[in-house]
Design a protein around this motif. Sequence first.
Motif, short mmCIF file in Angstrom:
data_model
loop_
_atom_site.label_atom_id
_atom_site.label_comp_id
_atom_site.label_asym_id
_atom_site.label_seq_id
_atom_site.Cartn_x
_atom_site.Cartn_y
_atom_site.Cartn_z
N VAL A 75 8.05 -3.17 -6.96
CA VAL A 75 8.05 -4.60 -6.67
C VAL A 75 8.09 -4.76 -5.15
O VAL A 75 8.95 -4.19 -4.50
CB VAL A 75 9.25 -5.32 -7.31
CG1 VAL A 75 9.30 -6.78 -6.89
CG2 VAL A 75 9.21 -5.21 -8.82
N ILE A 89 3.62 -6.86 -7.87
CA ILE A 89 3.99 -5.69 -8.65
C ILE A 89 2.87 -4.68 -8.50
O ILE A 89 1.71 -5.00 -8.76
CB ILE A 89 4.21 -6.04 -10.13
CG1 ILE A 89 5.35 -7.04 -10.27
CG2 ILE A 89 4.50 -4.77 -10.94
CD1 ILE A 89 5.59 -7.52 -11.67
N TYR A 113 8.52 -7.26 -13.89
CA TYR A 113 8.70 -5.82 -13.71
C TYR A 113 9.55 -5.25 -14.85
O TYR A 113 9.20 -4.24 -15.47
CB TYR A 113 9.37 -5.56 -12.35
CG TYR A 113 10.00 -4.20 -12.20
CD1 TYR A 113 9.24 -3.10 -11.85
CD2 TYR A 113 11.36 -4.03 -12.40
CE1 TYR A 113 9.83 -1.85 -11.70
CE2 TYR A 113 11.96 -2.79 -12.25
CZ TYR A 113 11.18 -1.70 -11.90
OH TYR A 113 11.77 -0.47 -11.77
#
Length: 135
Positions: A75, A89, A113
């Motif tokens: 991330v 991401i 995520y």
Amino acid sequence: MVIAEKQLYIGRPSQILNIVSFILWSWTLLIPIIIYLKTRFTVYEVTDQRIKLKTGILNQEIDECELYRVRDYKVVKPFFQRIFGLGRIELVTSDRSNSNINLNGIKDPENLYNLIRDNVEKIRRKTGTRELDVE
């Protein structure tokens, strides 16, 4: 027998990413419209089995990656995107056609995520797939 996929997430990159381009190219009007449409017609979809990226204004390209092929997650929240609660991401996969997948301009990227990570583990357990690092 076809197993129905459950849609976990569907979204688009934020137009906030284009603000500088909109300002710099505002005198042309055509370029900001193209930039807007390019972002508008990008769709990220995550199901319980795969990640789908749909791109294209006139011609559409759909790229898919099976979740069990995801090898690494990252991330990234640059300062400008963090101001608006956005991030990117980055996924590294073992997919031959698309080894790096970037989901850019995502709202609340940490939540997505965790969703991707949890479902990668579930599908690996379900299919009995293991990731091996060979050097």
